[in-house]
Design a protein around this motif. Sequence first.
Motif, PDB file in Angstrom:
ATOM      1  N   ALA A   1     195.725  -1.747  -7.954  1.00 40.41           N
ATOM      2  CA  ALA A   1     196.544  -1.091  -6.946  1.00 40.41           C
ATOM      3  C   ALA A   1     196.006  -1.456  -5.558  1.00 40.41           C
ATOM      4  O   ALA A   1     194.837  -1.781  -5.406  1.00 40.41           O
ATOM      5  N   THR A   2     196.896  -1.409  -4.569  1.00 41.23           N
ATOM      6  CA  THR A   2     196.457  -1.619  -3.194  1.00 41.23           C
ATOM      7  C   THR A   2     196.240  -0.244  -2.569  1.00 41.23           C
ATOM      8  O   THR A   2     197.138   0.581  -2.555  1.00 41.23           O
ATOM      9  N   VAL A   3     195.027  -0.040  -2.044  1.00 45.93           N
ATOM     10  CA  VAL A   3     194.645   1.284  -1.561  1.00 45.93           C
ATOM     11  C   VAL A   3     194.707   1.314  -0.035  1.00 45.93           C
ATOM     12  O   VAL A   3     194.360   0.334   0.625  1.00 45.93           O
ATOM     13  N   VAL A   4     195.170   2.429   0.524  1.00 42.36           N
ATOM     14  CA  VAL A   4     195.204   2.571   1.976  1.00 42.36           C
ATOM     15  C   VAL A   4     194.588   3.912   2.359  1.00 42.36           C
ATOM     16  O   VAL A   4     194.878   4.931   1.741  1.00 42.36           O
ATOM     17  N   GLY A   5     193.737   3.907   3.405  1.00 42.65           N
ATOM     18  CA  GLY A   5     193.120   5.147   3.873  1.00 42.65           C
ATOM     19  C   GLY A   5     193.613   5.495   5.270  1.00 42.65           C
ATOM     20  O   GLY A   5     194.026   4.616   6.035  1.00 42.65           O
ATOM     21  N   TYR A   6     193.588   6.781   5.596  1.00 43.39           N
ATOM     22  CA  TYR A   6     194.048   7.269   6.905  1.00 43.39           C
ATOM     23  C   TYR A   6     193.046   8.267   7.465  1.00 43.39           C
ATOM     24  O   TYR A   6     192.566   9.145   6.731  1.00 43.39           O
ATOM     25  N   THR A   7     192.754   8.189   8.750  1.00 44.04           N
ATOM     26  CA  THR A   7     192.017   9.272   9.415  1.00 44.04           C
ATOM     27  C   THR A   7     193.035  10.325   9.846  1.00 44.04           C
ATOM     28  O   THR A   7     194.253  10.097   9.754  1.00 44.04           O
ATOM     29  N   GLN A   8     192.529  11.430  10.371  1.00 44.63           N
ATOM     30  CA  GLN A   8     193.445  12.466  10.859  1.00 44.63           C
ATOM     31  C   GLN A   8     194.349  11.897  11.957  1.00 44.63           C
ATOM     32  O   GLN A   8     195.543  12.169  11.996  1.00 44.63           O
ATOM     33  N   ARG A   9     193.770  11.068  12.803  1.00 48.45           N
ATOM     34  CA  ARG A   9     194.604  10.504  13.880  1.00 48.45           C
ATOM     35  C   ARG A   9     195.663   9.551  13.311  1.00 48.45           C
ATOM     36  O   ARG A   9     196.801   9.518  13.782  1.00 48.45           O
ATOM     37  N   ASP A  10     195.295   8.794  12.269  1.00 52.12           N
ATOM     38  CA  ASP A  10     196.283   7.907  11.627  1.00 52.12           C
ATOM     39  C   ASP A  10     197.455   8.715  11.070  1.00 52.12           C
ATOM     40  O   ASP A  10     198.623   8.335  11.220  1.00 52.12           O
ATOM     41  N   VAL A  11     197.118   9.839  10.414  1.00 57.11           N
ATOM     42  CA  VAL A  11     198.173  10.673   9.834  1.00 57.11           C
ATOM     43  C   VAL A  11     199.056  11.246  10.957  1.00 57.11           C
ATOM     44  O   VAL A  11     200.283  11.288  10.836  1.00 57.11           O
ATOM     45  N   ASN A  12     198.413  11.649  12.051  1.00 55.17           N
ATOM     46  CA  ASN A  12     199.186  12.193  13.181  1.00 55.17           C
ATOM     47  C   ASN A  12     200.114  11.132  13.783  1.00 55.17           C
ATOM     48  O   ASN A  12     201.278  11.397  14.069  1.00 55.17           O
ATOM     49  N   ASN A  13     199.569   9.928  13.975  1.00 56.59           N
ATOM     50  CA  ASN A  13     200.402   8.856  14.544  1.00 56.59           C
ATOM     51  C   ASN A  13     201.586   8.541  13.632  1.00 56.59           C
ATOM     52  O   ASN A  13     202.701   8.299  14.089  1.00 56.59           O
ATOM     53  N   TRP A  14     201.304   8.548  12.347  1.00 60.97           N
ATOM     54  CA  TRP A  14     202.360   8.252  11.364  1.00 60.97           C
ATOM     55  C   TRP A  14     203.462   9.314  11.459  1.00 60.97           C
ATOM     56  O   TRP A  14     204.664   8.992  11.487  1.00 60.97           O
TER      57      TRP A  14
END
Length: 435
Positions: free
Chosen positions: A97-110
């Motif tokens: 599988a291809t895995v992707v991680g997010y910081t809190q700021r990444d989630v907010n920007n998204w």
Amino acid sequence: MIFDMDTETLPREELEALQLKRLQSLCERVYANVAFYRRAFDEAGIKPGDVKSLADLRYLPFTEKQDMRNHYPFGLFAVPKDNVVRIHASSGTTGRATVVGYTQRDVNNWATMMARSFMAAGASRRDIIHVAYGYGLFTGGLGAHYGAERLGATTIPMSGGSTRRQVMLLRDFGATVLCCTPSYSLVLYEAALESGIDFKELPLRVGVFGAEPWTDEMRRDIEQKMGIKAIDIYGLSEIMGPGVGIECIEAQNGAHLQEDHFLCEVIDPVTKEPVGPGEAGELVITTLTKEAQPLIRYRTRDITRLVKTPCKCGRTFARMQRVQGRSDDMLIIRGVNVFPSQIESILLETEGLTPHYQLVVRREGNLDTLSVQVEVDEKIFSDEIKGLQRLENKIQKNIKEFLGVTTQVKLVEPRGIQRSEGKAKRILDLRNEGK
Ligand code: DLL
């Protein structure tokens, strides 16, 4: 209406200045924090400080899906694991599988980018948004969900499946916006008809459809059957998820890419050189603001064109034309290249056919052959056999004439093609099965 008026309408010079600043800081970040990129920069003989203009992008190394697999699961993270608040992954039918991680700021920007996307699709906080993308490791459900909440709309976290129940709740809750794959919207439509529910009589007015290639012909079919505006939304998990780009309801002509967060290029997949302005090629994306797992020049494999001319909605972000297909899905039939979407366009222009089809690829000797299976509607199905054969021949002839490929067309009874709750499986590849 525009969610981030100042940013989404930035004059291009200002936008490009912002992109350059972000690109320079991105290069510093990945060089300092990701061993894979430090090595790739060193091998290319480049230091982060060498990036002086956006044109220097072409000297930076590419990232491919295989690189993500090679560093499975967390090897491309640019921040300590404690700063990662979310993980998604794409299923990967072949390989890891291809895995992707997010910081809190990444989630907010998204969430902000998805809120922008909903507004571009004509939605506002007054809407009821029914999210039928799958919730889970797939980015569709949660991506749309956070964006709908950020917009301030009423969010229904339905996820995929339970089709009959979905239809009932769509009606009972009075959803005005539906999010799912275009192929699943047609499954919902059929289920509604069977339950005596006419979509045209519901308050539903907009569909935010994506996650798979579809054509303008398919759009027209959906819009006409369901009495809604169908908007194309693009995204991929490696880069973020849904909302990398979305069409505006004013023009419905190409997805505006969120260029303050993503630097987009189109390259020739063979020479890997940028194509000329407006020419078709593979979309390559650099994430400008992602913290947890930034990617430099990620090769999406999606074939499209970029248009930078002004749009009537007022947004200055470039538009990508409909994805023609993935380079991995391109079929080569007796030397002729063909994408499933090209066949779809022809099928949907033909009266009596439904948008449910599958392409079966087989190998005979050294040559690939293509058979097109497509469902007919009830009216045609009751015709005599001769009529059906005439129709098969006509479609075969049209495909040969427009695309230059010889196919075998087989009409299938109504509901004879398997339905999907998420991405439709358009290609059945039997080349390695000795059939
Ligand atoms: O499909 C993210 C998404 C969810 C997009 C919901 C839109 C709506 P993946 O599963 O990683 O992520 O698949 C990404 O799907 O590289 C394209 O080949 C294809 N794709 C996504 N959107 C579109 C679209 C999600 N609007 C892959 N048109 C991408 C054509 C699309 N292809």
